[in-house]
Design a protein around this motif. Sequence first.
Motif, short mmCIF file in Angstrom:
data_model
loop_
_atom_site.label_atom_id
_atom_site.label_comp_id
_atom_site.label_asym_id
_atom_site.label_seq_id
_atom_site.Cartn_x
_atom_site.Cartn_y
_atom_site.Cartn_z
N LEU A 9 -6.15 15.00 -5.95
CA LEU A 9 -6.96 13.99 -5.27
C LEU A 9 -6.06 12.94 -4.63
CD1 LEU A 9 -9.86 13.09 -4.71
CD2 LEU A 9 -9.84 11.85 -6.87
N ALA A 10 -5.01 12.53 -5.33
CA ALA A 10 -4.07 11.54 -4.80
C ALA A 10 -3.41 12.05 -3.52
CB ALA A 10 -3.01 11.20 -5.85
N GLN A 11 -3.00 13.32 -3.52
CA GLN A 11 -2.36 13.89 -2.33
C GLN A 11 -3.31 13.92 -1.15
OE1 GLN A 11 -1.14 17.63 -4.00
NE2 GLN A 11 0.35 16.63 -5.37
N ALA A 12 -4.59 14.24 -1.43
CA ALA A 12 -5.60 14.27 -0.36
C ALA A 12 -5.83 12.87 0.20
CB ALA A 12 -6.90 14.86 -0.89
N ILE A 13 -5.83 11.87 -0.67
CA ILE A 13 -6.00 10.48 -0.23
C ILE A 13 -4.83 10.06 0.65
CG2 ILE A 13 -6.01 8.06 -1.01
CD1 ILE A 13 -7.58 9.08 -3.49
N ASP A 44 -2.17 5.00 -10.24
CA ASP A 44 -0.73 5.05 -10.48
C ASP A 44 -0.06 6.04 -9.54
OD1 ASP A 44 0.86 3.50 -12.13
OD2 ASP A 44 1.33 5.19 -13.45
N ALA A 45 -0.77 7.15 -9.26
CA ALA A 45 -0.21 8.20 -8.41
C ALA A 45 -0.09 7.75 -6.95
CB ALA A 45 -1.07 9.45 -8.51
N VAL A 46 -1.03 6.92 -6.47
CA VAL A 46 -0.99 6.51 -5.05
C VAL A 46 -0.18 5.23 -4.85
CG1 VAL A 46 -3.21 7.60 -4.57
CG2 VAL A 46 -3.16 5.16 -5.15
N ARG A 47 0.14 4.55 -5.96
CA ARG A 47 0.84 3.26 -5.85
C ARG A 47 2.20 3.39 -5.16
NH1 ARG A 47 4.32 1.03 -9.54
NH2 ARG A 47 3.83 2.74 -10.96
N THR A 139 -7.20 -0.78 -2.88
CA THR A 139 -5.92 -0.09 -3.09
C THR A 139 -5.99 1.35 -2.59
OG1 THR A 139 -5.49 -1.45 -5.05
CG2 THR A 139 -4.24 0.59 -4.86
N LEU A 140 -7.10 2.03 -2.85
CA LEU A 140 -7.28 3.41 -2.40
C LEU A 140 -7.36 3.50 -0.87
CD1 LEU A 140 -9.86 4.58 -5.09
CD2 LEU A 140 -7.47 5.31 -4.91
N CYS A 141 -8.04 2.53 -0.25
CA CYS A 141 -8.13 2.50 1.22
C CYS A 141 -6.76 2.28 1.84
CB CYS A 141 -9.11 1.42 1.68
SG CYS A 141 -10.84 1.77 1.33
N GLU A 142 -5.96 1.42 1.23
CA GLU A 142 -4.59 1.20 1.73
C GLU A 142 -3.78 2.48 1.62
OE1 GLU A 142 -3.35 -3.40 1.26
OE2 GLU A 142 -3.35 -2.29 -0.61
N ALA A 143 -3.91 3.17 0.48
CA ALA A 143 -3.17 4.42 0.27
C ALA A 143 -3.59 5.48 1.28
CB ALA A 143 -3.39 4.93 -1.15
N ALA A 144 -4.87 5.43 1.71
CA ALA A 144 -5.38 6.41 2.67
C ALA A 144 -4.95 6.08 4.10
CB ALA A 144 -6.90 6.48 2.59
N GLY A 145 -4.22 4.99 4.28
CA GLY A 145 -3.65 4.67 5.59
C GLY A 145 -4.50 3.82 6.51
#
Length: 328
Positions: A9-13, A44-47, A139-145
């Motif tokens: 899921l982290a990689q997809a994000i 933690d994975a997307v941080r 945080t998730l939206c930032e990780a998604a670019g």
Amino acid sequence: MTTAPQDTLAQAILRGERRALARAITLVESGRDDHRAQANALLDAVRGAGRQALRIGLSGTPGVGKSTFIEAFGKMLTGQGKRVAVLAVDPSSARSGGSILGDKTRMERLSRDPLAFIRPSPSQTQLGGVARRTREAVTLCEAAGFDVVLIETVGVGQSETMVAEMSDLFVLLMAPAGGDELQGVKRGIMEIADLIVVNKADGDLKPVATRTCADYAGALRLLRKRPQDPQGFPKAVMVSATEETGLADAWAEMETLTAWRRENGHWDSRRATQARHWFEEEVRQGLLARLTGSAEARARMVDLGKAVATGDKMPGPAAEEMLRWLGR
């Protein structure tokens, strides 16, 4: 070795997949203990991606045109090639706990834009819980670019302060009004605003909007200057979300303030202070959860509550007794 589901899921994000982002936000919104552990592992994975978006908190009284403004403002930004995420907190019923979650219907054009992502979330009547979920969704939206994340608040006082603590800029949206309405604006809200945007500056309301904007500008000048602001900030500007005028000027002011804060070190220090604040808030929320999670502690609270209600104990000494019991 098999890959953990949250790693996938982290990689997809990180690839910017919208469906994965929606699933991840659903995960962080869940109150289940197993989901909480998965959400922490995911965050933690997307941080490590180290991506940052401009976080803009937006608040205003009901009827001021927040949804219309966000749609027009968001469309302007996507027109410039920017990816925009909108996290809208929807008020929940204090009785049923239900929410309408109608933001996508109110922002029909923006919701169809491939560069935009709109996520309404129920407030569930607990502002502290909203803060955790919304903060993690950012945080998730930032990780998604995403380049810009707009956080719309319920607009009930305490929520503004909470959203200001997770935003880089806090924008207060106001309607054209007279002196009585201006006096009704809380000083505390004025003090946390980085920009006051007077909406509905069109048609017959334009002269009123001009006067209102001047009144707010005068009121802002009376406030003590903040070290994180350049000369002239905070300030008031006028826009018309329906006619889509003034939006570019408001965005230019936001960019000016953001650039100055980055150059002068206020951006990083503000984010560090906010991270520390939310760590302490998580500890407080965790302690409260433990207090209500233990059957023995709940029974003790009920007994002391009855003693307070009947007048056998005063609230202060009863609270101290409970705290002593917890720390035994």
